[in-house]
Scaffold this motif. Structure first.
Motif, PDB file in Angstrom:
ATOM      1  N   LYS A   2       0.846  -1.198   0.000  1.00 23.04           N
ATOM      2  CA  LYS A   2       0.000   0.000   0.000  1.00 23.04           C
ATOM      3  C   LYS A   2       0.875   1.240   0.000  1.00 23.04           C
ATOM      4  N   LYS A   3       0.401   2.241  -0.704  1.00 18.90           N
ATOM      5  CA  LYS A   3       1.091   3.529  -0.767  1.00 18.90           C
ATOM      6  C   LYS A   3       0.045   4.621  -0.616  1.00 18.90           C
ATOM      7  N   GLN A   4       0.473   5.792  -0.193  1.00 21.02           N
ATOM      8  CA  GLN A   4      -0.431   6.935  -0.080  1.00 21.02           C
ATOM      9  C   GLN A   4       0.081   8.086  -0.926  1.00 21.02           C
ATOM     10  N   VAL A   5      -0.836   8.741  -1.612  1.00 20.77           N
ATOM     11  CA  VAL A   5      -0.523   9.976  -2.325  1.00 20.77           C
ATOM     12  C   VAL A   5      -0.783  11.096  -1.329  1.00 20.77           C
ATOM     13  N   VAL A   6       0.280  11.705  -0.822  1.00 21.59           N
ATOM     14  CA  VAL A   6       0.117  12.714   0.223  1.00 21.59           C
ATOM     15  C   VAL A   6       0.327  14.136  -0.287  1.00 21.59           C
ATOM     16  N   HIS A   7       0.754  14.277  -1.528  1.00 22.43           N
ATOM     17  CA  HIS A   7       0.936  15.616  -2.091  1.00 22.43           C
ATOM     18  C   HIS A   7       0.737  15.537  -3.603  1.00 22.43           C
ATOM     19  N   VAL A   8       0.039  16.513  -4.136  1.00 22.63           N
ATOM     20  CA  VAL A   8      -0.187  16.622  -5.564  1.00 22.63           C
ATOM     21  C   VAL A   8       0.366  17.963  -6.016  1.00 22.63           C
ATOM     22  N   GLY A  63     -10.933  24.507 -16.663  1.00 23.88           N
ATOM     23  CA  GLY A  63     -10.346  23.229 -16.257  1.00 23.88           C
ATOM     24  C   GLY A  63      -9.056  23.433 -15.482  1.00 23.88           C
ATOM     25  N   PHE A  64      -8.220  24.363 -15.938  1.00 25.26           N
ATOM     26  CA  PHE A  64      -6.971  24.688 -15.242  1.00 25.26           C
ATOM     27  C   PHE A  64      -7.261  25.231 -13.846  1.00 25.26           C
ATOM     28  N   ILE A  65      -8.159  26.196 -13.773  1.00 22.95           N
ATOM     29  CA  ILE A  65      -8.458  26.854 -12.494  1.00 22.95           C
ATOM     30  C   ILE A  65      -9.042  25.865 -11.487  1.00 22.95           C
ATOM     31  N   PHE A  66     -10.043  25.098 -11.896  1.00 22.78           N
ATOM     32  CA  PHE A  66     -10.691  24.195 -10.949  1.00 22.78           C
ATOM     33  C   PHE A  66      -9.818  22.994 -10.584  1.00 22.78           C
ATOM     34  N   THR A  67      -8.943  22.559 -11.485  1.00 20.78           N
ATOM     35  CA  THR A  67      -8.001  21.501 -11.124  1.00 20.78           C
ATOM     36  C   THR A  67      -6.985  22.027 -10.119  1.00 20.78           C
ATOM     37  N   ALA A  68      -6.520  23.257 -10.306  1.00 20.20           N
ATOM     38  CA  ALA A  68      -5.586  23.846  -9.345  1.00 20.20           C
ATOM     39  C   ALA A  68      -6.229  23.965  -7.965  1.00 20.20           C
ATOM     40  N   ILE A  69      -7.476  24.416  -7.933  1.00 24.46           N
ATOM     41  CA  ILE A  69      -8.189  24.516  -6.655  1.00 24.46           C
ATOM     42  C   ILE A  69      -8.355  23.131  -6.038  1.00 24.46           C
ATOM     43  N   GLY A  70      -8.751  22.157  -6.850  1.00 21.87           N
ATOM     44  CA  GLY A  70      -8.933  20.796  -6.355  1.00 21.87           C
ATOM     45  C   GLY A  70      -7.651  20.188  -5.821  1.00 21.87           C
ATOM     46  N   ALA A  71      -6.527  20.396  -6.509  1.00 25.53           N
ATOM     47  CA  ALA A  71      -5.245  19.864  -6.047  1.00 25.53           C
ATOM     48  C   ALA A  71      -4.818  20.541  -4.750  1.00 25.53           C
ATOM     49  N   TRP A  72      -5.054  21.847  -4.661  1.00 27.36           N
ATOM     50  CA  TRP A  72      -4.697  22.579  -3.444  1.00 27.36           C
ATOM     51  C   TRP A  72      -5.514  22.072  -2.250  1.00 27.36           C
ATOM     52  N   VAL A  73      -6.819  21.903  -2.456  1.00 29.50           N
ATOM     53  CA  VAL A  73      -7.683  21.392  -1.383  1.00 29.50           C
ATOM     54  C   VAL A  73      -7.283  19.961  -1.023  1.00 29.50           C
ATOM     55  N   TYR A  74      -6.970  19.150  -2.017  1.00 29.42           N
ATOM     56  CA  TYR A  74      -6.526  17.778  -1.738  1.00 29.42           C
ATOM     57  C   TYR A  74      -5.296  17.790  -0.840  1.00 29.42           C
ATOM     58  N   ASN A  75      -4.343  18.657  -1.131  1.00 27.48           N
ATOM     59  CA  ASN A  75      -3.129  18.733  -0.318  1.00 27.48           C
ATOM     60  C   ASN A  75      -3.447  19.130   1.121  1.00 27.48           C
ATOM     61  N   LEU A  76      -4.405  20.029   1.318  1.00 20.89           N
ATOM     62  CA  LEU A  76      -4.805  20.406   2.680  1.00 20.89           C
ATOM     63  C   LEU A  76      -5.434  19.227   3.414  1.00 20.89           C
ATOM     64  N   VAL A  77      -6.321  18.531   2.735  1.00 25.26           N
ATOM     65  CA  VAL A  77      -7.003  17.391   3.343  1.00 25.26           C
ATOM     66  C   VAL A  77      -6.017  16.249   3.598  1.00 25.26           C
ATOM     67  N   VAL A  81      -5.601  14.095   7.088  1.00 24.23           N
ATOM     68  CA  VAL A  81      -6.213  12.772   7.240  1.00 24.23           C
ATOM     69  C   VAL A  81      -5.516  11.685   6.429  1.00 24.23           C
ATOM     70  N   GLY A  82      -4.510  12.027   5.705  1.00 26.02           N
ATOM     71  CA  GLY A  82      -3.827  11.055   4.852  1.00 26.02           C
ATOM     72  C   GLY A  82      -4.359  11.147   3.441  1.00 26.02           C
ATOM     73  N   GLY A  83      -3.577  10.658   2.517  1.00 27.91           N
ATOM     74  CA  GLY A  83      -3.968  10.753   1.115  1.00 27.91           C
ATOM     75  C   GLY A  83      -4.696   9.528   0.638  1.00 27.91           C
ATOM     76  N   PHE A  84      -4.951   9.485  -0.671  1.00 24.52           N
ATOM     77  CA  PHE A  84      -5.551   8.304  -1.280  1.00 24.52           C
ATOM     78  C   PHE A  84      -4.642   7.121  -1.014  1.00 24.52           C
ATOM     79  N   GLU A  85      -5.238   6.002  -0.745  1.00 29.00           N
ATOM     80  CA  GLU A  85      -4.465   4.789  -0.523  1.00 29.00           C
ATOM     81  C   GLU A  85      -4.764   3.833  -1.670  1.00 29.00           C
ATOM     82  N   PHE A  86      -3.721   3.217  -2.179  1.00 23.80           N
ATOM     83  CA  PHE A  86      -3.922   2.270  -3.267  1.00 23.80           C
ATOM     84  C   PHE A  86      -2.898   1.158  -3.167  1.00 23.80           C
TER      85      PHE A  86
END
Length: 93
Positions: A2-8, A63-77, A81-86
């Motif tokens: 298992k690995k976690q994506v903790v930063h995008v 698409g650029f703007i909302f992906t940037a916002i989404g990646a930034w929010v993902y990094n905060l979350v 709480v940890g990143g996606f696990e796969f």
């Protein structure tokens, strides 16, 4: 394993997605151009063709703007709480 994506990477993710949105919008514009060129006359035709030109630009920029916002929010979350696990496996290729 298992690995976690903790930063995008915000900027890189946004650039990649903007190009994908641009590529995806081109076939949609081509499909929408067919009826636009067949039936409308006058001012409506100009507006329709204008939207066909404007759509890929808006789709790419938004698409650029909302992906940037989404990646930034993902990094905060992910920091809290940890990143996606796969699960990964070794490839024999």
């Amino acid at each position: 394993m298992k690995k976690q994506v903790v930063h995008v990477s915000v900027l890189q993710s946004a650039k990649v997605m903007a190009v994908l949105y641009l590529v995806l919008s081109i076939p949609m514009v081509a499909i929408m151009a067919i009826p636009a060129m067949m039936g409308t006359q006058g001012a409506a035709a100009g507006m329709t063709l204008g939207m066909l030109v404007l759509m890929p630009i808006l789709y790419t920029v938004l698409g650029f703007i909302f992906t940037a916002i989404g990646a930034w929010v993902y990094n905060l979350v992910a920091a809290r709480v940890g990143g996606f696990e796969f699960t990964t496996t070794e490839s024999s290729n």
